[in-house]
Design an enzyme around this catalytic site. Structure first.
Site, PDB file in Angstrom:
ATOM      1  CE  LYS A  75      27.873  19.355  52.413  1.00  0.00           C
ATOM      2  NZ  LYS A  75      27.845  17.887  52.460  1.00  0.00           N
ATOM      3  CE  LYS A  98      16.789  23.842  53.795  1.00  0.00           C
ATOM      4  NZ  LYS A  98      15.877  24.066  54.933  1.00  0.00           N
ATOM      5  CG  ASP A 132      13.081  22.512  64.347  1.00  0.00           C
ATOM      6  OD1 ASP A 132      13.363  22.772  65.538  1.00  0.00           O
ATOM      7  OD2 ASP A 132      13.909  22.108  63.520  1.00  0.00           O
TER       8      ASP A 132
END
Ligand code: NAG
Ligand code: NAG
Ligand code: NAG
Ligand code: NAG
Ligand code: NAG
Ligand code: NAG
Ligand code: NAG
Length: 886
Positions: free
Chosen positions: A593, A608, A704
């Site tokens: 989260k 984070k 990514d």
């Protein structure tokens, strides 16, 4: 024209091939990428490839508490004729329930098999009997009719979480053990159950036979891409065997992909006019059974021959069942409703009137429906109690699902029971006299349904924190007999006064019940702005980082070491203050989260918190965090600091006011990005990537790249986020349980998925997809009519047909320069070339994107808006991005 059509056809064909390749790779079984193969009891780092199957097994040690279990080996004599994964066992002499936690891909259909081979590993000559659980549900009872038998329990299951928890439960009949756990991803379209019940029922293998086998051998991987185990069925007097020679290329497969070797044989009745019959006995009349009959014609029929048959089960007629197997084409017949209500089931296949040949059957599978209707404990509660367990190193046998099955609820907990709708919640936590040390952990406040909390008679220190007051249902709080200090929060005292809370704080010499005892706790004033709750950026105060605008090229570890600075490491308490006790969630990413935070100098940050499951790759966390701290570029989101304490691991980033690119591209977003804004974003992202690839030594691969990782600040300048993280977490994660593919579906380079080799050009591919998303305003993967369509699938044929106009986002209403668009399309096409040596370097892409932007500015300044023109030249200008074979 004809040539163009031909070209289009070839092209389309190759695109389809490409797409097929992508799909196959994603589901790939051939390379075991959908496999998780754990050899239980195998010592760590002794991974091997099993000789007879070629399956790669790894140790189970990372998925189980190795302190509470022992690894044993069976005697060499017992190993003979048994595959290597059965040579070791893990046995569980302590604790009633011991659970594995195996990370999987959620919402994916898996075949899950637990194998047990006793092999007298304990020299007791007495195989035990025990239970097998699956999370909160009872899976099976493992018993051995014969000590030298291998027992399998197999289910087909779609996990809703990203892990599964198979448990072994001691029922007082010997020490549980296990030999292997194997998971294989299945195509979603196979082994479907009644959708109304599929959520709470799973298929459990009852029998699976290869009929007519002439070798009498068992078959599994590699004959079977799904690694089902097919047992030969003993021949019967009224049956005749039929066989042909067949390999996988000769057989036209169906989605069940039954192996050719199994489908090369069949049985048929000796008496041509008699039915072919197969029966089984039910364990219980109320059991439900699904059947899967696999057919393939094994004889080449003459023109005057036909084979056609219909079917009954227990004399019940199935009017739509009329099978006429085709030569070398596998066909699987199943039923959407289970069989139930009988003690014995008999399937009969009858030759139809005009058929010249009797029925055949090549293979059969019967699955029994298992009731898995118990829900796992609510996920936030599981996360919180797991954090509590880890933080205090709770010395209780806390394994598996905390609340279920009820009989095995974690000691010290009490939960609401599952009412068929809401998952169980933890309502009581009793950790009294449990030897707890340290502060009261914030995770306790995340057990939001808690009514009873007993932490008495431990050695807890620090304050009695305010966050306990967030527990609105709390009726009982005992923190007596500890070493707490400071003030009892006034809100708690207030609740005690009104009688809504029974509060016991006795025997804490340093704890004060009234304000007069001492001065108030030091609390850091925090200003939290709620105005922008989207992802993330802080412009850090300039003085905070002396090297912020400096291009730091790190060349050796010494330099890395020298940049280690205390300022960048935050303590747990500081994180609590920065995030105001984790008050505001602003996002949720692959690693955990993200919370809004405010530093003491009032700059907003994104914090984070790495979830427990990300921590598998924790070892690299600190060094990577430090590495990322020194990577600074105006098109990269800055990591400001991190927290590396027992309580939590966190990364602190600058806050980005305009969220991420994905949010701007979502359907329904009314603020349409203009063409030049899109180009500017692409240029910014290319600059950031150029820095990672060419400005850093060694180069950093992003791995990514996608719109949700391209963040936008208040000026709509783009910055790349999450770079390098996949190196810190993804790769290590991959190597032990290959469940998390690096990258994101749609953006990940199929070349990388195939070879697993990381290369700058993988990022270039993803960048190409991002460009297509910017050009078209569509998502990389669009789901239409239940099918996922990849952007390249529709965009490439259109481009190849020369129609650039129709590729560009219609929401732009023609407000773009055609030449600019054409150039960007060419760049994007070059990025996705299947031959990655043909993909340009990101630096070249950057140069060309800048030229595209100038083209747009020059042309549109001259009033040319979205000129339509012949695009025939385009057809030649694109050097075939896909070869005809992939
Ligand atoms: C046990 O099973 C094995 C193979 O399944 C068989 O060969 C053996 O005869 C069986 N032994 C007994 C005592 O039933
Ligand atoms: C089919 O034709 C073959 C000759 O081609 C003949 O030998 C055979 O008896 C025929 N079978 C039937 C069922 O008519
Ligand atoms: C199967 O076919 C035969 C002959 O065509 C017919 O007499 C019989 O009623 C059928 N049975 C079922 C179960 O459909
Ligand atoms: C069987 O063949 C005869 C003659 O060709 C035909 O009249 C009849 O309808 C066929 N029966 C079925 C069930 O197809
Ligand atoms: C757990 O809570 C239920 C009410 O939800 C209660 O009936 C039960 O007695 C409690 N069990 C224990 C061990 O406290
Ligand atoms: C917690 O457990 C202890 C024994 O370990 C017991 O004495 C105490 O009453 C329990 N607390 C609650 C709230 O049930
Ligand atoms: C407090 O805990 C200790 C062990 O930590 C235990 O020996 C003692 O009996 C406990 N006292 C009470 C009152 O539960």
């Amino acid at each position: 024209m004809k040539q163009t059509m031909m070209g289009m056809f070839l092209y389309f064909h190759s695109v389809l091939l490409g797409v097929l390749t992508i799909l196959v790779l994603i589901n790939a079984q051939e390379d075991q990428s959908g496999f998780i193969s754990l050899d239980c009891g195998l010592p760590e780092n002794s991974d091997y490839t099993e000789k007879s199957t070629g399956i790669n097994y790894i140790s189970d040690a990372k998925s189980i508490d190795t302190d509470k279990s022992v690894s044993k080996s069976i005697s060499p004599a017992e190993m003979i004729n048994h595959q290597q994964q059965l040579h070791f066992v893990r046995s569980f002499p302590s604790g009633v329930r011991n659970c594995y936690k195996i990370y999987v891909k959620s919402d994916t259909k898996y075949l899950i098999r637990a194998s047990f081979y006793y092999g007298n590993y304990d020299n007791l000559n007495e195989p035990p009997q025990f239970d097998l659980h699956f999370g909160a549900n009872v899976w099976d009872t493992v018993k051995f009719p014969n000590a030298s038998r291998t027992i399998f329990s197999e289910i087909i299951y779609i996990p809703s979480l990203d892990y599964i928890q198979p448990c072994l439960v001691n029922t007082g009949k010997g020490t549980p053990f296990i030999s292997a756990i194997e998971l294989r991803t299945l195509n979603d379209d196979v082994y479907k159950t009644n959708p109304a019940e599929s959520a709470k029922s799973v298929l459990s293998l009852f029998l699976r036979y290869d009929l007519g086998s002439i070798t009498n051998l068992e078959y599994r991987y590699k004959d079977d891409v799904y690694d089902r185990i097919w047992l030969p069925y003993e021949s019967r007097g009224d049956w005749r065997r039929l066989s042909t020679s067949l390999n996988n290329n000769d057989l036209y497969p169906n989605e069940y992909k039954p192996p050719a070797i199994v489908m090369s044989t069949a049985v048929t009745p000796v008496n041509v006019n008699a039915p072919l019959q197969f029966h089984w006995d039910a364990d219980d009349v109320n059991d439900q059974y699904y059947r899967y009959l696999h057919f393939n014609e094994v004889e080449k029929l003459n023109g005057n021959e036909t084979r056609e048959f219909n079917s009954t089960v227990n004399n019940r007629v199935y009017p739509f069942f009329k099978e006429s197997p085709e030569y070398r084409v596998s066909d699987t017949i199943s039923s959407s409703k289970p069989l139930t209500g009988a003690k014995k089931y008999q399937i009969s296949l009858f030759k139809t009137e005009n058929s010249t040949l009797p029925p055949i059957l090549n293979a059969i599978e019967i699955y029994k429906v298992k009731d898995f209707s118990e829900s796992e404990t609510q996920q936030d509660d599981v996360n919180a109690i797991t954090n509590i367990k880890n933080f205090y190193r709770v010395a209780k046998n806390w394994q598996g699902d905390p609340c279920g099955p009820v009989k095995y609820m974690w000691e010290g907990l009490n939960c609401t029971s599952f009412n068929g709708l809401n998952p169980p919640r933890i309502i009581s936590l009793n950790l009294s006299s449990s030897g707890l040390t340290g502060q009261i952990h914030y995770s306790i406040s995340q057990l939001t349904m808690l009514q009873y909390l007993d932490l008495s008679n431990n050695s807890l220190n620090g304050p009695l924190p305010d966050f306990l007051n967030n527990l609105e249902s709390l009726q009982f709080l005992n923190v007596g007999k500890n070493k707490l200090t400071g003030l009892v929060p006034s809100e708690l005292l207030e609740r005690a006064k009104t009688g809504s809370l029974t509060l016991c704080v006795d025997d804490n010499p340093g704890l004060c019940k009234t304000e007069s005892c001492g001065k108030k706790n030091l609390s850091v004033p925090l200003i939290v702005s709620f105005s922008t709750l989207i992802v993330v950026l802080v412009v850090i105060s300039l003085g905070f980082w002396i090297f912020i605008r400096q291009r730091v090229i790190f060349t050796n570890s010494k330099k890395r070491g020298s940049l280690e600075s205390k300022h960048q490491a935050f303590s747990y308490t500081e994180i609590l203050n920065i995030t105001d006790n984790f008050k505001t969630i602003i996002g949720e990413g692959g690693f955990g989260k993200v919370y809004l935070g405010v530093l003491q100098n009032h700059t907003q940050v994104a914090v984070k918190i790495l979830s427990a499951s990300s921590m598998q790759g924790y070892k690299e966390f600190q060094s990577e965090a430090q590495l990322l701290l020194i990577v600074h570029h105006r098109n990269l989101v800055s990591l400001i600091g991190y927290c590396d304490e027992d309580e939590i691991k966190a990364l602190i980033y600058e806050y980005m006011a305009n969220g991420n690119l994905q949010q701007h591209l979502l359907v329904g977003n009314t603020n349409i990005l203009k063409w030049n804004e899109r180009l500017n974003i692409a240029i910014d992202a290319a600059r950031g990537l150029d820095y990672l690839h060419n400005g850093c030594k060694p180069p950093i691969m992003h791995r990514d790249l996608k719109p949700s990782n391209i963040l936008l600040d208040e000026n709509m300048d783009a910055k790349i986020s999450d770079f390098g993280l996949s190196r810190a977490f993804g790769s290590d994660f991959d190597s032990h349980i290959s469940t998390r593919p690096a990258g994101t579906l749609g953006y990940a380079d199929p070349e990388f998925q195939r070879t697993g080799n990381t290369n700058k050009k993988n990022d270039v591919y993803s960048f190409g997809i991002v460009l297509f998303v910017l050009i078209t305003g569509r998502q990389a993967i669009v789901r239409a009519a239940g099918v996922n369509i990849h952007i390249l699938e529709w965009v490439v044929p259109i481009i190849k047909g020369g129609d650039i106009q129709n590729v560009v986002d219609s929401k732009l209403e023609g407000e773009f320069s055609m030449d600019s668009a054409r150039k960007v399309v060419e760049i994007a096409m070059s990025c996705i070339s299947p031959n990655f040596t043909e993909r340009p370097d990101i630096s070249q892409i950057l140069t060309e994107l800048k030229e595209s932007l100038s083209l747009d500015m020059v042309q549109r300044h001259g009033g040319e808006h979205g000129v339509t023109e012949s695009t025939s030249s385009l057809f030649q200008s694109i050097t075939a991005p896909f070869p005809s074979k992939i």
